[in-house]
Scaffold this motif. Structure first.
Motif, PDB file in Angstrom:
ATOM      1  N   ASN A 162      12.918 -10.980  -1.078  1.00  0.00           N
ATOM      2  CA  ASN A 162      11.473 -10.777  -1.154  1.00  0.00           C
ATOM      3  C   ASN A 162      10.813 -10.793   0.220  1.00  0.00           C
ATOM      4  OD1 ASN A 162      11.346 -10.550  -3.934  1.00  0.00           O
ATOM      5  ND2 ASN A 162      10.989 -12.730  -4.229  1.00  0.00           N
ATOM      6  N   TRP A 163       9.785  -9.966   0.343  1.00  0.00           N
ATOM      7  CA  TRP A 163       8.891 -10.057   1.483  1.00  0.00           C
ATOM      8  C   TRP A 163       8.077 -11.326   1.290  1.00  0.00           C
ATOM      9  CZ3 TRP A 163       9.510  -6.563   5.247  1.00  0.00           C
ATOM     10  CH2 TRP A 163      10.099  -5.342   4.941  1.00  0.00           C
ATOM     11  N   ASN A 164       7.691 -11.963   2.392  1.00  0.00           N
ATOM     12  CA  ASN A 164       6.803 -13.116   2.263  1.00  0.00           C
ATOM     13  C   ASN A 164       5.502 -12.820   2.994  1.00  0.00           C
ATOM     14  OD1 ASN A 164       7.041 -14.074   5.053  1.00  0.00           O
ATOM     15  ND2 ASN A 164       9.141 -14.586   4.494  1.00  0.00           N
ATOM     16  N   THR A 165       4.529 -13.646   2.758  1.00  0.00           N
ATOM     17  CA  THR A 165       3.208 -13.373   3.329  1.00  0.00           C
ATOM     18  C   THR A 165       3.218 -13.346   4.849  1.00  0.00           C
ATOM     19  OG1 THR A 165       2.642 -15.706   3.115  1.00  0.00           O
ATOM     20  CG2 THR A 165       1.936 -14.249   1.338  1.00  0.00           C
ATOM     21  N   ALA A 166       4.115 -14.070   5.463  1.00  0.00           N
ATOM     22  CA  ALA A 166       4.214 -14.042   6.929  1.00  0.00           C
ATOM     23  C   ALA A 166       4.667 -12.670   7.426  1.00  0.00           C
ATOM     24  CB  ALA A 166       5.172 -15.125   7.412  1.00  0.00           C
ATOM     25  N   ASP A 167       5.402 -11.942   6.594  1.00  0.00           N
ATOM     26  CA  ASP A 167       5.887 -10.608   6.977  1.00  0.00           C
ATOM     27  C   ASP A 167       4.767  -9.570   6.999  1.00  0.00           C
ATOM     28  OD1 ASP A 167       8.606 -11.443   7.054  1.00  0.00           O
ATOM     29  OD2 ASP A 167       8.842 -11.032   4.908  1.00  0.00           O
ATOM     30  N   PHE A 168       3.764  -9.740   6.154  1.00  0.00           N
ATOM     31  CA  PHE A 168       2.759  -8.692   5.969  1.00  0.00           C
ATOM     32  C   PHE A 168       2.081  -8.270   7.274  1.00  0.00           C
ATOM     33  CE2 PHE A 168       1.766 -10.071   1.308  1.00  0.00           C
ATOM     34  CZ  PHE A 168       3.054  -9.744   0.948  1.00  0.00           C
ATOM     35  N   GLU A 169       1.580  -9.212   8.022  1.00  0.00           N
ATOM     36  CA  GLU A 169       0.851  -8.892   9.255  1.00  0.00           C
ATOM     37  C   GLU A 169       1.793  -8.313  10.305  1.00  0.00           C
ATOM     38  OE1 GLU A 169      -2.712  -8.422  11.207  1.00  0.00           O
ATOM     39  OE2 GLU A 169      -2.492  -9.288   9.224  1.00  0.00           O
ATOM     40  N   VAL A 170       2.969  -8.895  10.440  1.00  0.00           N
ATOM     41  CA  VAL A 170       3.936  -8.448  11.453  1.00  0.00           C
ATOM     42  C   VAL A 170       4.412  -7.025  11.153  1.00  0.00           C
ATOM     43  CG1 VAL A 170       6.180  -8.954  12.500  1.00  0.00           C
ATOM     44  CG2 VAL A 170       4.661 -10.814  11.893  1.00  0.00           C
ATOM     45  N   VAL A 171       4.730  -6.771   9.904  1.00  0.00           N
ATOM     46  CA  VAL A 171       5.185  -5.435   9.510  1.00  0.00           C
ATOM     47  C   VAL A 171       4.059  -4.423   9.706  1.00  0.00           C
ATOM     48  CG1 VAL A 171       5.970  -4.012   7.573  1.00  0.00           C
ATOM     49  CG2 VAL A 171       6.935  -6.281   7.911  1.00  0.00           C
ATOM     50  N   SER A 172       2.857  -4.794   9.341  1.00  0.00           N
ATOM     51  CA  SER A 172       1.709  -3.895   9.515  1.00  0.00           C
ATOM     52  C   SER A 172       1.550  -3.466  10.960  1.00  0.00           C
ATOM     53  CB  SER A 172       0.425  -4.580   9.040  1.00  0.00           C
ATOM     54  OG  SER A 172       0.516  -4.900   7.687  1.00  0.00           O
ATOM     55  N   LYS A 173       1.575  -4.423  11.860  1.00  0.00           N
ATOM     56  CA  LYS A 173       1.435  -4.109  13.291  1.00  0.00           C
ATOM     57  C   LYS A 173       2.591  -3.231  13.771  1.00  0.00           C
ATOM     58  CE  LYS A 173      -2.254  -6.597  13.994  1.00  0.00           C
ATOM     59  NZ  LYS A 173      -3.548  -6.014  14.179  1.00  0.00           N
ATOM     60  N   ALA A 174       3.802  -3.523  13.307  1.00  0.00           N
ATOM     61  CA  ALA A 174       4.981  -2.742  13.710  1.00  0.00           C
ATOM     62  C   ALA A 174       4.889  -1.299  13.219  1.00  0.00           C
ATOM     63  CB  ALA A 174       6.250  -3.408  13.180  1.00  0.00           C
ATOM     64  N   LEU A 175       4.128  -1.085  12.151  1.00  0.00           N
ATOM     65  CA  LEU A 175       3.960   0.262  11.595  1.00  0.00           C
ATOM     66  C   LEU A 175       2.642   0.902  12.023  1.00  0.00           C
ATOM     67  CD1 LEU A 175       5.341  -0.361   7.997  1.00  0.00           C
ATOM     68  CD2 LEU A 175       6.447   0.883   9.868  1.00  0.00           C
ATOM     69  N   ASP A 176       2.062   0.391  13.098  1.00  0.00           N
ATOM     70  CA  ASP A 176       0.829   0.941  13.676  1.00  0.00           C
ATOM     71  C   ASP A 176      -0.356   0.916  12.716  1.00  0.00           C
ATOM     72  OD1 ASP A 176       2.207   1.411  16.047  1.00  0.00           O
ATOM     73  OD2 ASP A 176       2.691   3.477  15.515  1.00  0.00           O
ATOM     74  N   LEU A 177      -0.377  -0.083  11.851  1.00  0.00           N
ATOM     75  CA  LEU A 177      -1.520  -0.283  10.966  1.00  0.00           C
ATOM     76  C   LEU A 177      -2.352  -1.438  11.520  1.00  0.00           C
ATOM     77  CD1 LEU A 177       0.395   0.047   7.593  1.00  0.00           C
ATOM     78  CD2 LEU A 177      -1.205   1.705   8.563  1.00  0.00           C
ATOM     79  N   PRO A 178      -3.657  -1.428  11.297  1.00  0.00           N
ATOM     80  CA  PRO A 178      -4.513  -2.438  11.918  1.00  0.00           C
ATOM     81  C   PRO A 178      -4.268  -3.874  11.450  1.00  0.00           C
ATOM     82  CG  PRO A 178      -5.790  -1.047  10.440  1.00  0.00           C
ATOM     83  CD  PRO A 178      -4.422  -0.441  10.537  1.00  0.00           C
ATOM     84  N   ASP A 179      -3.891  -4.032  10.181  1.00  0.00           N
ATOM     85  CA  ASP A 179      -3.695  -5.382   9.653  1.00  0.00           C
ATOM     86  C   ASP A 179      -2.956  -5.326   8.327  1.00  0.00           C
ATOM     87  OD1 ASP A 179      -5.645  -4.620   7.736  1.00  0.00           O
ATOM     88  OD2 ASP A 179      -7.242  -5.477   8.941  1.00  0.00           O
ATOM     89  N   ALA A 180      -2.691  -6.496   7.766  1.00  0.00           N
ATOM     90  CA  ALA A 180      -1.959  -6.576   6.504  1.00  0.00           C
ATOM     91  C   ALA A 180      -2.720  -5.897   5.365  1.00  0.00           C
ATOM     92  CB  ALA A 180      -1.686  -8.034   6.161  1.00  0.00           C
ATOM     93  N   TRP A 181      -4.044  -5.968   5.394  1.00  0.00           N
ATOM     94  CA  TRP A 181      -4.830  -5.327   4.341  1.00  0.00           C
ATOM     95  C   TRP A 181      -4.590  -3.823   4.307  1.00  0.00           C
ATOM     96  CZ3 TRP A 181      -6.190  -8.361   0.732  1.00  0.00           C
ATOM     97  CH2 TRP A 181      -6.555  -9.679   0.997  1.00  0.00           C
ATOM     98  N   ALA A 182      -4.425  -3.221   5.460  1.00  0.00           N
ATOM     99  CA  ALA A 182      -4.159  -1.778   5.511  1.00  0.00           C
ATOM    100  C   ALA A 182      -2.833  -1.448   4.830  1.00  0.00           C
ATOM    101  CB  ALA A 182      -4.156  -1.295   6.956  1.00  0.00           C
ATOM    102  N   LEU A 183      -1.839  -2.295   5.031  1.00  0.00           N
ATOM    103  CA  LEU A 183      -0.548  -2.066   4.378  1.00  0.00           C
ATOM    104  C   LEU A 183      -0.650  -2.311   2.875  1.00  0.00           C
ATOM    105  CD1 LEU A 183       2.367  -1.250   4.663  1.00  0.00           C
ATOM    106  CD2 LEU A 183       2.923  -3.596   5.279  1.00  0.00           C
ATOM    107  N   ILE A 184      -1.407  -3.306   2.477  1.00  0.00           N
ATOM    108  CA  ILE A 184      -1.607  -3.570   1.049  1.00  0.00           C
ATOM    109  C   ILE A 184      -2.338  -2.389   0.400  1.00  0.00           C
ATOM    110  CG2 ILE A 184      -2.843  -5.043  -0.600  1.00  0.00           C
ATOM    111  CD1 ILE A 184      -2.176  -7.387   1.406  1.00  0.00           C
ATOM    112  N   ASN A 185      -3.343  -1.870   1.079  1.00  0.00           N
ATOM    113  CA  ASN A 185      -4.051  -0.692   0.568  1.00  0.00           C
ATOM    114  C   ASN A 185      -3.126   0.516   0.479  1.00  0.00           C
ATOM    115  OD1 ASN A 185      -6.516  -1.980   0.215  1.00  0.00           O
ATOM    116  ND2 ASN A 185      -7.198  -1.524   2.284  1.00  0.00           N
ATOM    117  N   LEU A 186      -2.273   0.668   1.473  1.00  0.00           N
ATOM    118  CA  LEU A 186      -1.303   1.759   1.459  1.00  0.00           C
ATOM    119  C   LEU A 186      -0.366   1.609   0.260  1.00  0.00           C
ATOM    120  CD1 LEU A 186      -0.114   4.263   2.850  1.00  0.00           C
ATOM    121  CD2 LEU A 186       1.255   2.729   4.245  1.00  0.00           C
TER     122      LEU A 186
END
Length: 81
Positions: free
Chosen positions: A48-72
């Motif tokens: 499983n992904w954990n909440t700590a991964d969300f922000e780090v993965v988002s930045k690595a994928l050139d997204l502004p924040d975890a919310w952008a990845l959640i919206n995606l």
């Protein structure tokens, strides 16, 4: 119904494709080195992904924040539905 882990993984895969980022590239951006086993386990929903991964993965994928990845993830799910 697909759970959030699957939705999150699918969104990451889609964004990787858009940016032409390989698993090795993303794994290195995440600070996990060239070995992609940790990333593959998450992308294949074996770990499983954990909440700590969300922000780090988002930045690595050139997204502004975890919310952008959640919206995606939500947008990708809507496309599949």
């Amino acid at each position: 119904m697909t759970d959030f882990q699957h939705l999150f993984s699918n969104a990451i895969k889609a964004q990787m494709g858009r940016l032409s980022i390989s698993k090795v590239d993303l794994s290195e951006k995440l600070g996990w080195g060239k070995n992609t086993s940790r990333l593959s386990a998450r992308l294949n929903n074996k770990t499983n992904w954990n909440t700590a991964d969300f922000e780090v993965v988002s930045k690595a994928l050139d997204l502004p924040d975890a919310w952008a990845l959640i919206n995606l993830a939500q947008q990708e799910a809507a496309l599949v539905a």
